[in-house]
Design an enzyme around this catalytic site. Structure first.
Site, PDB file in Angstrom:
ATOM      1  CE  LYS A  36      -4.691   0.519  12.228  1.00 62.15           C
ATOM      2  NZ  LYS A  36      -5.267  -1.048  11.801  1.00 62.15           N
ATOM      3  CG  HIS A  45      -2.870  -6.908  13.552  1.00 63.49           C
ATOM      4  ND1 HIS A  45      -1.962  -6.526  14.381  1.00 63.49           N
ATOM      5  CD2 HIS A  45      -2.330  -6.708  12.316  1.00 63.49           C
ATOM      6  CE1 HIS A  45      -0.861  -6.145  13.777  1.00 63.49           C
ATOM      7  NE2 HIS A  45      -1.173  -6.161  12.484  1.00 63.49           N
ATOM      8  CB  CYS A  94      -1.384  -9.546  18.662  1.00 62.37           C
ATOM      9  SG  CYS A  94      -2.058  -9.141  17.174  1.00 62.37           S
ATOM     10  CE  LYS A 128      -4.925  -8.097   4.502  1.00 65.75           C
ATOM     11  NZ  LYS A 128      -4.482  -9.470   4.648  1.00 65.75           N
ATOM     12  CB  CYS A 153       1.612  -7.536  16.805  1.00 66.44           C
ATOM     13  SG  CYS A 153      -0.060  -6.109  17.223  1.00 66.44           S
ATOM     14  CG  HIS A 169      -0.317  -0.287   2.603  1.00 69.20           C
ATOM     15  ND1 HIS A 169       0.548   0.510   3.227  1.00 69.20           N
ATOM     16  CD2 HIS A 169      -0.543  -1.134   3.424  1.00 69.20           C
ATOM     17  CE1 HIS A 169       0.915   0.311   4.332  1.00 69.20           C
ATOM     18  NE2 HIS A 169       0.240  -0.986   4.380  1.00 69.20           N
ATOM     19  CB  CYS A 188      -4.723  -6.492  18.797  1.00 62.53           C
ATOM     20  SG  CYS A 188      -3.656  -5.496  17.656  1.00 62.53           S
ATOM     21  CG  HIS A 200       4.234  -1.365   2.287  1.00 64.56           C
ATOM     22  ND1 HIS A 200       2.686  -2.124   2.005  1.00 64.56           N
ATOM     23  CD2 HIS A 200       4.342  -1.728   3.648  1.00 64.56           C
ATOM     24  CE1 HIS A 200       2.568  -2.917   3.116  1.00 64.56           C
ATOM     25  NE2 HIS A 200       3.374  -2.549   3.969  1.00 64.56           N
TER      26      HIS A 200
HETATM   27  O1  ME8 Z   1       6.500  -4.259  10.358  1.00 71.28           O
HETATM   28  N1  ME8 Z   1       1.800   4.331   6.751  1.00 71.28           N
HETATM   29  O2  ME8 Z   1       6.020  -5.262   8.255  1.00 71.28           O
HETATM   30  P1  ME8 Z   1       4.727  -4.186   7.923  1.00 71.28           P
HETATM   31  C1  ME8 Z   1       3.357   4.542   6.699  1.00 71.28           C
HETATM   32  N2  ME8 Z   1       7.645  -7.028   8.687  1.00 71.28           N
HETATM   33  N3  ME8 Z   1       3.846   3.279   6.777  1.00 71.28           N
HETATM   34  C2  ME8 Z   1       3.449   2.352   6.878  1.00 71.28           C
HETATM   35  C3  ME8 Z   1       2.084   2.195   7.104  1.00 71.28           C
HETATM   36  C4  ME8 Z   1       1.195   3.287   6.727  1.00 71.28           C
HETATM   37  N4  ME8 Z   1      -0.113   3.122   6.948  1.00 71.28           N
HETATM   38  N5  ME8 Z   1       1.871   0.805   7.462  1.00 71.28           N
HETATM   39  C5  ME8 Z   1       2.826   0.306   7.784  1.00 71.28           C
HETATM   40  C6  ME8 Z   1       6.621  -5.159   9.359  1.00 71.28           C
HETATM   41  N6  ME8 Z   1       4.025   1.192   7.216  1.00 71.28           N
HETATM   42  C7  ME8 Z   1       7.939  -6.116   9.709  1.00 71.28           C
HETATM   43  C8  ME8 Z   1       9.213  -5.389   9.287  1.00 71.28           C
HETATM   44  S1  ME8 Z   1      11.884  -5.162   9.507  1.00 71.28           S
HETATM   45  C9  ME8 Z   1      13.184  -6.150   9.995  1.00 71.28           C
HETATM   46  C10 ME8 Z   1      10.455  -6.394   9.590  1.00 71.28           C
HETATM   47  C11 ME8 Z   1       5.380   0.745   7.310  1.00 71.28           C
HETATM   48  O3  ME8 Z   1       4.304  -4.862   6.368  1.00 71.28           O
HETATM   49  C12 ME8 Z   1       5.843   0.107   8.824  1.00 71.28           C
HETATM   50  O4  ME8 Z   1       5.888   1.160   9.919  1.00 71.28           O
HETATM   51  O5  ME8 Z   1       3.748  -4.083   8.891  1.00 71.28           O
HETATM   52  C13 ME8 Z   1       6.995  -0.581   8.492  1.00 71.28           C
HETATM   53  O6  ME8 Z   1       8.187   0.247   8.230  1.00 71.28           O
HETATM   54  C14 ME8 Z   1       7.016  -1.133   6.827  1.00 71.28           C
HETATM   55  O7  ME8 Z   1       5.632  -0.238   6.433  1.00 71.28           O
HETATM   56  C15 ME8 Z   1       6.422  -2.493   6.961  1.00 71.28           C
HETATM   57  O8  ME8 Z   1       5.370  -2.802   7.705  1.00 71.28           O
END
Ligand code: ME8
Length: 474
Positions: free
Chosen positions: A298, A144, A124, A301, A127, A18, A141, A21
């Site tokens: 927020k 989620h 959770c 999904k 998380c 999204h 949570c 990311h």
């Molecule tokens: O946390 N706005 O994965 P993830 C901005 N696998 N950034 C966002 C966001 C949003 N709405 N939602 C998520 C994980 N992110 C782990 C990381 S690292 C060794 C393991 C950011 O898919 C989130 O803060 O939940 C993180 O930096 C990245 O997207 C991946 O989130």
């Protein structure tokens, strides 16, 4: 030669990419491009986090194998490279063999801090974290949308508590520099409340055979965060004593992780403790960005507001999305995305200001057969580069666009079209050179437009194709 190692976090692969990311990927890309321009030898890493228990659940629901699930979603993340114009050097998957080797090696090096214990706690799976009674209201949570589960099992534990004071002092002294400052304070407050040891494995039965086996114990799999964090060094061939590790981790003063605000604890505490335990160097800095919401909600999904970054690019183009993420979203605080604002920014800043400026000047330049030998105003370019390298993307773009507006205003005031060719030659030459400088300053931010502007404002001037064509809002 100065070196920098730059990483994004690695997203989970149980859902679609999204714009949150995309924000992180683009931020790191701009930094990478800026450091390259500054003459650093750089290595830039991104990838996907694939060993989570929740993948097992998701694959079961979808009636496919876990491998099929992770392959499918990992590819979706990797495929963001072209639409977002990302310049990373490696895309690591935590299901790669070299990652397994790196993670197991680190585990072995932490051996003196690892012990087995029976544990009962609230979990959770979204998380992938244990919580204590009272941590979350009603043990629910909200992130989620699920009730915490009570889990009782025998796991390996890591003696995190032992590192509390050391980690606090590394953060306090900026040996691990956390930006922005308020995130540093937040994490220090958290650490000062006391750190408990953490569970770092899950029984193989719960993981249904998925995940990285604990070395010398096939009945346990590594806790996904223990394995995921090691991606930053397994990608550098830590497991096989590769040259990259030597070059970008051991002999490299700058090691920078860019992460979102929800995963600071894992990077500033767990990761540092693991590296200290294994007697390895720690990263130099963490840059922590905020969260993007969509129309004030927020991204979720369940709400159904997950916007695919590639679909936005298909409408507005790569640089327009990059512009939104870099200019509209303040790098350290939460921001919002809406199609309305996207359209507004595209029309006002990109099409009407920058695009129009290029069309006007090259149109007149072609008519008057203007020839430009560029002389670069380094100050503007250096400032923009400095902002990009310092994670101050919004300020960098703001300053460039002040110049864009100024140039447009000058044209309106001077009215070159109403002057004789001789009277306007100087004006056009000067303005085209200034636009060329703007093009160069945009290089790390909007690489494609930067190149188009530079090409259109050098040598014999020809009328340029529209940089940002009209888009109809549907
Ligand atoms: O946390 N706005 O994965 P993830 C901005 N696998 N950034 C966002 C966001 C949003 N709405 N939602 C998520 C994980 N992110 C782990 C990381 S690292 C060794 C393991 C950011 O898919 C989130 O803060 O939940 C993180 O930096 C990245 O997207 C991946 O989130």
């Amino acid at each position: 030669m100065k070196r920098i190692y730059l990483t994004t976090s690695i997203p989970y692969v149980n859902g679609e990419p999204h714009i949150g990311h995309a924000l992180e990927l683009v931020q790191v890309d701009v930094m990478a491009r800026a450091y390259r321009q500054l003459g650093y030898e750089i290595y830039c890493l991104t990838g996907t986090d694939e060993n989570a228990q929740k993948n097992v659940e998701s694959a079961e629901k979808m009636g496919i194998s876990v491998q099929e699930l992770v392959d499918k979603y990992s590819l979706k993340f990797k495929n963001l490279q072209a639409p977002l114009n990302l310049s990373f050097d490696q895309f690591i998957r935590t299901t790669d063999k070299k990652h397994l080797m790196g993670a197991q090696k680190l585990w072995r090096l932490c051996d003196q801090d690892i012990y087995k214990k029976t544990y009962s706690g609230l979990y959770c799976v979204g998380c992938e974290t244990f919580y204590k009674e009272g941590d979350l209201p009603n043990n629910f949570c909200t992130n989620h949308n699920r009730q915490l589960e009570t889990i009782s099992e025998e796991n390996y534990f890591f003696a995190l508590s032992k590192y509390q004071h050391k980690i606090a002092s590394l953060i306090q002294s900026d040996n691990l520099k956390i930006q922005p400052f308020f995130r540093k304070q937040e994490i220090l407050n958290f650490i000062n409340k006391g750190l408990d040891d953490i569970s770092i494995s899950r029984p193989d039965t719960r993981m249904k055979g998925w995940g990285i086996p604990v070395p010398e114990d096939n009945s346990q799999r590594m806790y996904v965060w223990f394995d995921a964090l090691t991606n930053y060094i397994s990608a550098l061939d830590f497991g096989t004593e590769g040259e990259l590790f030597e070059k970008f981790w051991i002999n490299n003063p700058l090691k920078v992780h860019v992460i979102g605000k929800d995963i600071v604890k894992f990077h500033a505490i767990y990761w540092i403790a693991m590296l200290l335990s294994a007697k390895q160097f720690i990263p130099t800095s963490l840059y922590v960005h905020g969260f993007i919401s969509v129309d004030g909600s927020k991204i979720s999904k369940t709400i159904g507001n997950v916007i695919d970054p590639a679909s936005l690019v298909a409408i507005y183009g790569t640089d327009a999305l990059r512009y939104y993420l870099l200019r509209e979203i303040s790098p350290y605080v939460d921001g919002d995305f809406s199609y309305e604002r996207m359209h507004q920014l595209y029309s006002s800043d990109l099409a009407n200001e920058l695009g129009n400026l290029l069309s006007r000047l090259t149109n007149l330049g072609e008519k008057d057969s203007i020839f430009i030998e560029t002389d670069i105003e380094n100050e503007i370019i250096d400032l923009a580069l400095d902002r990009a390298a310092k994670f101050e993307f919004n300020l960098g773009l703001e300053e460039i666009f002040v110049k864009v507006k100024e140039l447009n205003r000058n044209i309106n005031d001077f009215e070159p079209w109403s002057k004789s060719k001789i009277d306007r030659a100087d004006f056009l030459t000067k303005s085209l050179k200034q636009l060329n400088t703007i093009g160069r300053a945009l290089k790390p931010y909007l690489p494609e437009s930067s190149l188009k502007i530079q090409n259109a404002t050098e040598n014999k001037i020809k009328k340029s194709a529209s940089l940002f064509p009209r888009v109809n809002m549907s």
